[in-house]
Enzyme design. Structure first.
Site, PDB file in Angstrom:
ATOM      1  N   GLN A 127       0.862  -1.181   0.000  1.00 49.89           N
ATOM      2  CA  GLN A 127       0.000   0.000   0.000  1.00 49.89           C
ATOM      3  C   GLN A 127       0.892   1.223   0.000  1.00 49.89           C
ATOM      4  O   GLN A 127       1.895   1.265   0.712  1.00 49.89           O
ATOM      5  CB  GLN A 127      -0.896   0.010   1.243  1.00 49.89           C
ATOM      6  N   GLY A 128       0.553   2.217  -0.796  1.00 49.67           N
ATOM      7  CA  GLY A 128       1.367   3.425  -0.835  1.00 49.67           C
ATOM      8  C   GLY A 128       0.545   4.634  -1.184  1.00 49.67           C
ATOM      9  O   GLY A 128      -0.686   4.583  -1.241  1.00 49.67           O
ATOM     10  N   VAL A 133      -0.927  -2.211  -4.226  1.00 52.52           N
ATOM     11  CA  VAL A 133      -0.126  -3.071  -5.097  1.00 52.52           C
ATOM     12  C   VAL A 133      -0.583  -4.514  -4.919  1.00 52.52           C
ATOM     13  O   VAL A 133      -0.754  -4.988  -3.790  1.00 52.52           O
ATOM     14  CB  VAL A 133       1.375  -2.947  -4.777  1.00 52.52           C
ATOM     15  N   ASP A 247      11.707  10.425  -3.612  1.00 50.93           N
ATOM     16  CA  ASP A 247      11.046   9.698  -2.522  1.00 50.93           C
ATOM     17  C   ASP A 247      11.850   8.460  -2.140  1.00 50.93           C
ATOM     18  O   ASP A 247      11.307   7.355  -2.023  1.00 50.93           O
ATOM     19  CB  ASP A 247       9.621   9.322  -2.922  1.00 50.93           C
TER      20      ASP A 247
END
Length: 411
Positions: A127-128, A133, A247
């Site tokens: 999860q992002g 995903v 990032d």
């Protein structure tokens, strides 16, 4: 006994929060590239003082319940509309062997939908900020990771589309052993999906938390640091124009079954300015993750490759200590990991910051001191004082070589 040699370093103040937002991601509004005042990059020693002020760089809105904040208002991208497919699929090239053995195929939304059983949680692997995903095995027997964009992002469709296309455009032009490979994308109505390489062994953060049940030894951590340094060096020096990842963090570092690192998630990536234009930076509002953000970028909105260098310095401290950059459950003196680590380092108590899961021996202790020394150079408050990623790669290569030799002689 470990050395208690005293050191003195200045590091940039990390982005911190006063609430539970240690993984908060910033989003950006882009501005044109502008030339900066000319300044000569000289090799300087890190200033002989410790910064006593760590700035609260943002306060998340009370109404935001997600760890990710989206304030993007980018201008519309005509490319996005032109690349939409009425069939919901995109034509891509996939290479399963060497460069001369490529297969051409077409992903469809229906194929991915069926393979994930309507995006069942049982297929979820991550999860992002972009979304969720999933691990997918398609009809040809090949396994991929698919990133499904958050539906909530589409409230600001222009910003969501821009971020989606940014990752596609970046991934499509990079090829490196330590970067996650891109295979294609699918746009179907309001669904946006990226198809990328599946990396089987989880994230670096999972392993530092021992979620995978095995402790990473120092040799493996040095390999991971070197892999990541090489990947970022490639982005900065061997792509045209250079790419700023923006990032770099442990949850964006994936590990293979052999514990080699692959840098993932290019949703925040930006192209660096063309050096021929005379521009030295990209002017843009802040995007990144709290705890990893370059303080100079935060205050000036000037993004350069050295912003990735700062984030890499935070990652190195994380690798050595096992701690997250911001740990709100700890006392005030230990809450910001780089501040805690540098105080221990400068007082001669370096060994106390070593991840307690690692053995204290001569090889580990030497690697700890050498890598921390380089990490704090990466964390210099001003970008001109930070090394390039190429220099970081060279230093890490030497540290790893010395570590292996010392380890072998002590056996």
């Amino acid at each position: 006994m470990p050395s208690r040699r005293r050191h003195s370093y200045t590091v940039g103040s990390p982005a911190t929060t006063s609430s539970n937002y240690s993984n908060t991601t910033f989003t950006d509004r882009s501005f044109p590239t502008t030339p900066a005042r000319t300044s000569t990059d000289t090799t300087t020693s890190i200033a002989r003082r410790i910064s006593g002020i760590f700035i609260n760089c943002f306060t998340p809105p009370d109404s935001v319940s997600s760890n990710y904040i989206d304030n993007s208002k980018s201008s519309s991208d005509n490319n996005i509309r032109s690349r939409r497919s009425s069939t919901g699929s995109s034509s891509v090239q996939r290479s399963y062997g060497n460069a001369n053995e490529t297969e051409h195929t077409r992903f469809t939304f229906d194929e991915i939908y069926d393979a994930t059983k309507n995006f069942s949680p049982s297929f979820r692997i991550g999860q992002g900020g972009f979304g969720t995903v999933y691990k997918v095995k398609l009809r040809d027997g090949k396994t991929f990771a698919v990133k499904r964009a958050k539906k909530s992002m589409h409230d600001d469709r222009q910003g969501a589309d821009a971020e989606f296309m940014s990752e596609i455009q970046t991934l499509a032009q990079v090829t490196h052993l330590s970067l996650v490979k891109y295979y294609g994308f699918v746009v179907h109505n309001d669904e946006k999906i990226l198809v990328v390489e599946y990396v089987a062994n989880g994230t670096l953060r999972d392993h530092l938390d021992c979620k995978e049940g095995k402790t990473l030894d120092m040799a493996t951590r040095l390999d991971i640091a070197t892999d990541v340094a090489h990947a970022i060096t490639y982005l900065h020096m061997y792509t045209q124009p250079p790419i700023i990842h923006r990032d770099i963090k442990s949850s964006n570092i994936l590990l293979t079954e052999n514990y080699r690192a692959k840098v993932a998630d290019f949703g925040f990536a930006r192209l660096a300015p063309d050096t021929d234009s005379g521009a030295t930076h990209v002017s843009t509002q802040v995007k990144g993750t709290a705890g990893y953000l370059d303080p100079e970028y935060l205050t000036t909105y000037q993004l350069t490759e050295k912003s990735d260098v700062y984030s890499f310095g935070v990652l190195l401290v994380e690798l050595l200590t096992g701690r997250r950059p911001i740990e709100l459950s700890r006392g005030q003196k230990e809450r910001i990991t780089i501040r805690w680590a540098i105080k221990k380092f400068t007082s001669g108590d370096t060994i106390s910051v070593l991840d307690p899961k690692l053995e204290q021996n001569s090889a580990n202790n030497l690697a700890l001191e050498k890598v921390l020394e380089m990490a704090f150079q990466c964390l210099a408050p001003h970008r001109r004082s930070r090394p390039s990623m190429k220099k970081c790669s060279e230093i890490l290569w030497g540290i790893r070589k010395d570590y292996r030799e010392l380890l072998n002689t002590s056996l």
